[in-house]
Enzyme design. Structure first.
Site, PDB file in Angstrom:
ATOM      1  N   LYS A 158      23.807  11.723   6.690  1.00 27.00           N
ATOM      2  CA  LYS A 158      24.830  12.178   7.628  1.00 27.00           C
ATOM      3  C   LYS A 158      24.912  11.245   8.843  1.00 27.00           C
ATOM      4  O   LYS A 158      25.382  10.128   8.741  1.00 27.00           O
ATOM      5  CB  LYS A 158      24.545  13.617   8.039  1.00 27.00           C
ATOM      6  CG  LYS A 158      24.258  14.575   6.884  1.00 27.00           C
ATOM      7  CD  LYS A 158      25.416  14.728   5.915  1.00 27.00           C
ATOM      8  CE  LYS A 158      25.297  15.952   5.034  1.00 27.00           C
ATOM      9  NZ  LYS A 158      24.378  15.856   3.894  1.00 27.00           N
ATOM     10  N   TYR A 190      20.299  25.631   4.275  1.00 27.58           N
ATOM     11  CA  TYR A 190      21.068  24.781   3.371  1.00 27.58           C
ATOM     12  C   TYR A 190      20.838  25.241   1.931  1.00 27.58           C
ATOM     13  O   TYR A 190      19.693  25.411   1.501  1.00 27.58           O
ATOM     14  CB  TYR A 190      20.595  23.347   3.580  1.00 27.58           C
ATOM     15  CG  TYR A 190      21.230  22.249   2.789  1.00 27.58           C
ATOM     16  CD1 TYR A 190      22.614  22.120   2.684  1.00 27.58           C
ATOM     17  CD2 TYR A 190      20.425  21.272   2.204  1.00 27.58           C
ATOM     18  CE1 TYR A 190      23.173  21.065   1.978  1.00 27.58           C
ATOM     19  CE2 TYR A 190      20.977  20.210   1.505  1.00 27.58           C
ATOM     20  CZ  TYR A 190      22.358  20.118   1.393  1.00 27.58           C
ATOM     21  OH  TYR A 190      22.907  19.068   0.702  1.00 27.58           O
ATOM     22  N   ARG A 233       6.437  -0.159  -2.433  1.00 26.33           N
ATOM     23  CA  ARG A 233       6.695   1.276  -2.338  1.00 26.33           C
ATOM     24  C   ARG A 233       6.096   1.878  -1.085  1.00 26.33           C
ATOM     25  O   ARG A 233       6.573   2.903  -0.575  1.00 26.33           O
ATOM     26  CB  ARG A 233       6.138   1.975  -3.597  1.00 26.33           C
ATOM     27  CG  ARG A 233       6.269   3.472  -3.583  1.00 26.33           C
ATOM     28  CD  ARG A 233       6.110   4.063  -4.978  1.00 26.33           C
ATOM     29  NE  ARG A 233       4.886   3.646  -5.648  1.00 26.33           N
ATOM     30  CZ  ARG A 233       3.681   4.199  -5.434  1.00 26.33           C
ATOM     31  NH1 ARG A 233       3.549   5.182  -4.559  1.00 26.33           N
ATOM     32  NH2 ARG A 233       2.629   3.773  -6.105  1.00 26.33           N
ATOM     33  N   ASP A 254      15.024  21.803   9.563  1.00 26.82           N
ATOM     34  CA  ASP A 254      16.102  20.879   9.187  1.00 26.82           C
ATOM     35  C   ASP A 254      16.915  20.590  10.442  1.00 26.82           C
ATOM     36  O   ASP A 254      17.656  21.442  10.927  1.00 26.82           O
ATOM     37  CB  ASP A 254      16.965  21.515   8.103  1.00 26.82           C
ATOM     38  CG  ASP A 254      17.995  20.540   7.529  1.00 26.82           C
ATOM     39  OD1 ASP A 254      18.407  19.607   8.256  1.00 26.82           O
ATOM     40  OD2 ASP A 254      18.407  20.720   6.371  1.00 26.82           O
TER      41      ASP A 254
END
Length: 398
Positions: free
Chosen positions: A214, A117, A62, A189
Site C-alpha cells: 500500500k 482484515y 535469503r 496491523d
C-alpha cells in the site's frame, strides 16, 4: 530477510527527514544517492577460516543484502526507538501469517479483533485451526474489558486500528496493557496509518505489521510486507522468518525503498484530499454517514486524536437505502475512481463491501449500502465531479 537495529541516534531527526536520509551510505554506494539493487544468492568467503566462522556482513541472499539492509535501516528509523528489528516479506498477508506462525504453537489461544482484515481471519480459521491454535474474536470497542476473554493459554492478541473497511477504532494501549498483564504478545496491523502517522510499538504493540504493498510502495506496482518488532518479540520473529525461508525479491525491495522516500509528501496529500472529499460527501443527500476516524463526530475520533498524528486516504461511506442496481450504476459511471481490491497507490479507488457475512461477535448493520474509497493524488475537484456523475446515475436507478 531480517535486520536488528542496534541503537537509536542520540538526537533523533524528525520523521520526514529520517525518510530521506535513513538507509543511505553514499560512501559505500560510490557517491550515488540510492543504494544499488543487489540480486544474489551466494556470498563468497575469502578464506576457509572466514567460512567456518561465518565472518562477514552478509552470508546468504535469503538472509539479506545491502539493498535489504538499506530498507530495514530506514523502516527501523521510522518505527522509533522501540523497534528492535524489521523483517521483509513478499506481501501483507505473508507479514500476517509469518508473524503469527512465529509466536504461536499447537495448543495456544489467540484473540483477534472482529473488524480485522478478512485474509487475517481466513488464516486464523484455516491454517492456525489445522495446526491446533484456537481463535476467538472480540468486539473492536471492547477496550480493557478484553480481560474477561483471556485464558491460561492465550498467547497473543491481534488488533487493527482502524478496522478494515468499517474503520472502528480499538483502544490499542488499553488492550495492550491487559495483554501484557497476561504475558501475551500484541500484534497490530498498522497499514492504514503507517509508522509515519502512528508509532504502534510506542503504544504497547509488540509486533507491528504493514502491507507495504500500500503506502510504502505507493505506486501500485509491488507486493510487499513488513514486520517490525520490539526487543521482546524480535527473537521469535527473526527465527520464524529464517526457519520459514521467507524473503522479498530485490527489485521489490528497491521499489519499496524508493516509495518510502516520498511517503511523507504523499501521505499528507492523501490525508488532506480524503478529508476534503469526505466532507463534500457528508453533505450529499445520498450519503447517510461517513466512516472516518478523523471526523469529529466519528465514535473513534477521540482515540484517533490521542494515538495518531494523521490520517490516510482510506475511508468508507454508508449510503441511504437504495437497490443494488443503483449502487452498480454509480460504480459503472465513475471514470477516475477505479474498482480494485487494494489501495495506497497514487490512484483513487472505490469498491462496495458488506461485513455482515463474516463478522462473528459484532453485528454489521449500517442501514444502507456501503462503499470504501481510497483518495489518490488526483485533483479533488475532478474527483468530486466524477462522484457527482456517479450519483446522477445512482439517482436515476432508484
Amino acid at each position: 530477510m531480517t535486520f536488528s537495529k542496534d541503537n537509536e541516534p542520540t538526537d533523533p531527526l524528525r520523521a520526514e527527514t529520517r525518510l530521506v536520509v535513513s538507509g543511505r551510505d553514499t560512501e559505500a554506494q560510490k557517491g550515488f544517492v540510492n543504494p544499488p539493487i543487489v540480486r544474489g544468492s551466494t556470498v563468497l568467503y575469502p578464506t576457509a577460516g572466514d567460512l567456518h566462522a561465518h565472518r562477514g556482513e552478509f552470508h546468504y541472499g535469503r538472509h539479506g543484502t545491502p539493498t535489504t539492509r538499506a530498507l530495514q535501516d530506514a523502516l527501523a528509523a521510522l518505527e522509533g526507538s522501540k523497534c528492535a528489528g524489521v523483517g521483509l516479506v513478499p506481501s501483507g498477508v505473508s507479514a500476517i501469517s509469518t508473524a503469527l506462525l512465529s509466536i504461536l504453537k499447537a495448543g495456544d489461544h489467540i484473540l483477534v479483533c472482529d473488524s480485522v482484515y478478512r485474509p487475517t481471519r481466513n488464516f486464523c480459521d484455516g491454517i492456525l485451526a489445522r495446526y491446533g491454535v484456537e481463535t476467538n474474536y472480540f468486539d473492536p470497542l471492547i477496550g480493557s474489558d478484553i480481560a474477561a476473554l483471556f485464558r491460561p493459554n492465550t498467547r497473543a492478541v491481534m488488533v487493527e486500528a482502524p478496522g478494515s473497511q468499517s474503520l472502528e477504532m480499538p483502544d490499542v494501549p488499553a488492550i495492550a496493557a491487559v495483554a501484557h498483564a497476561h504475558e501475551a504478545f500484541v500484534v497490530d496491523d498498522n497499514t492504514w496509518a503507517t509508522p509515519l502517522f502512528r508509532r504502534a510499538l510506542e503504544q504497547g504493540v509488540d509486533i507491528s505489521i504493514q502491507a507495504a504493498t500500500k503506502y510504502i510502495g505507493g505506486h501500485s506496482d509491488i507486493m510487499f510486507g513488513t514486520i517490525s518488532a520490539n526487543a521482546e518479540a524480535w527473537p521469535a520473529i527473526s527465527e520464524g522468518i529464517r526457519l520459514l525461508g521467507v524473503c522479498a525479491g530485490p527489485d521489490d525491495v528497491f521499489l519499496a525503498l524508493r516509495g518510502l522516500r516520498t511517503l511523507a509528501v504523499r501521505l499528507r496529500h492523501h490525508q488532506q484530499a480524503a478529508i476534503d472529499v469526505a466532507q463534500w460527501l457528508a453533505k450529499r443527500p445520498e450519503v447517510a454517514r461517513i466512516l472516518h476516524p478523523a471526523f469529529p463526530d466519528d465514535p473513534g475520533h477521540a482515540i484517533w486524536k490521542r494515538d495518531f498524528t494523521g490520517a490516510s486516504g482510506l475511508f468508507s461511506i454508508v449510503l441511504k437505502p437504495a437497490p443494488p442496481q443503483a449502487v452498480d450504476a454509480l460504480l459503472d459511471s465513475v471514470k477516475l475512481f477505479g474498482m480494485g481490491y487494494s489501495w495506497g497507490g497514487y490512484e483513487s479507488l472505490i469498491i462496495p463491501f458488506d461485513c455482515a457475512a463474516y463478522r462473528t461477535v459484532t453485528r454489521w448493520a449500517p442501514g444502507g449500502p456501503t462503499l470504501r474509497l481510497h483518495i489518490g493524488l488526483e485533483n479533488v475537484d475532478d474527483l468530486k465531479a466524477d462522484l457527482e456523475r456517479g450519483f446522477e446515475a445512482f439517482n436515476a436507478r432508484q
